[in-house]
Design an enzyme around this catalytic site. Sequence first.
Site, mmCIF file in Angstrom:
data_model
loop_
_atom_site.group_PDB
_atom_site.id
_atom_site.type_symbol
_atom_site.label_atom_id
_atom_site.label_comp_id
_atom_site.label_asym_id
_atom_site.label_seq_id
_atom_site.Cartn_x
_atom_site.Cartn_y
_atom_site.Cartn_z
ATOM 1 N N ASP A 173 -34.932 -31.477 5.138
ATOM 2 C CA ASP A 173 -33.840 -32.468 4.456
ATOM 3 C C ASP A 173 -33.451 -32.013 3.141
ATOM 4 O OD1 ASP A 173 -35.265 -35.010 5.761
ATOM 5 O OD2 ASP A 173 -33.601 -35.111 6.090
ATOM 6 N N ASP A 206 -31.630 -39.556 13.132
ATOM 7 C CA ASP A 206 -32.507 -39.393 12.176
ATOM 8 C C ASP A 206 -32.702 -40.215 10.909
ATOM 9 O OD1 ASP A 206 -31.995 -37.252 8.974
ATOM 10 O OD2 ASP A 206 -33.922 -38.063 9.795
#
Length: 219
Positions: free
Chosen positions: A34, A179
Amino acid sequence: MVEISTSILTMEKGEETKTIFALEAAKTDYFHIDVMDGKFVEKNTYKKMMENSSYIKRISNLPLDVHLMVEDVKTAVDDFLAVEPNIITFHYEACKDSSEVLDIIKYIKENNCKVGLAIKPNTNLEDIYEFLPYIHMCLVMTVEPGKGGQKLIKATVNKVRDLKKYINDNNIEIDIEVDGGINLVTANIVKEAGANILVSGTAILMAKDYKVIIDELKK
Ligand code: DX5
Ligand code: ZN
């Protein structure tokens, strides 16, 4: 059978080696990286994710699933191509128009990397239909991007269902990745809706036995 991409966003500092080897042994399919620039989203994880990615490349052969939450997509693509990811996903909302989206898709593919396009919870699916034939994966955010440990936003599940229907009706072969807030309860909901790659961070990293939860999420 779905695939699991474990987000290492909340990996304990100093526990990196132990965590990465344990996730590998638990058979995560990808490491989800991320990347946040402190502009597209509040947090800045850019340097930490670059370090973690390079480290993972050195000690593991598992593929990297890079999720760019940045404004300057092109620079981040150049930076993260260096760790030879399996796929680089960028946000539709970070681009000023369709031609920029198409340029970045083309650029990532020209660099022999698979490409994903991510959409935030409030972005309409129709806005990205035109790009679907050119990408490998659509990342439907099930939380607002920016941090781990949030609750899945229920309305996003319908987007997964609509996307699955659209790609089936139009013979488009792409992965649907979800996600944010994915755990043993929400996993069944998003799988039923059509997601085939699940990103999970908190639910996996807080588990005593990574293999038990990853096996469960895969079912
Ligand atoms: C949020 C990130 C997600 C998040 C997932 O901006 O894109 O990948 O880290 O973490 P959990 O599973 O804790 O929601
Ligand atoms: Zn992510």
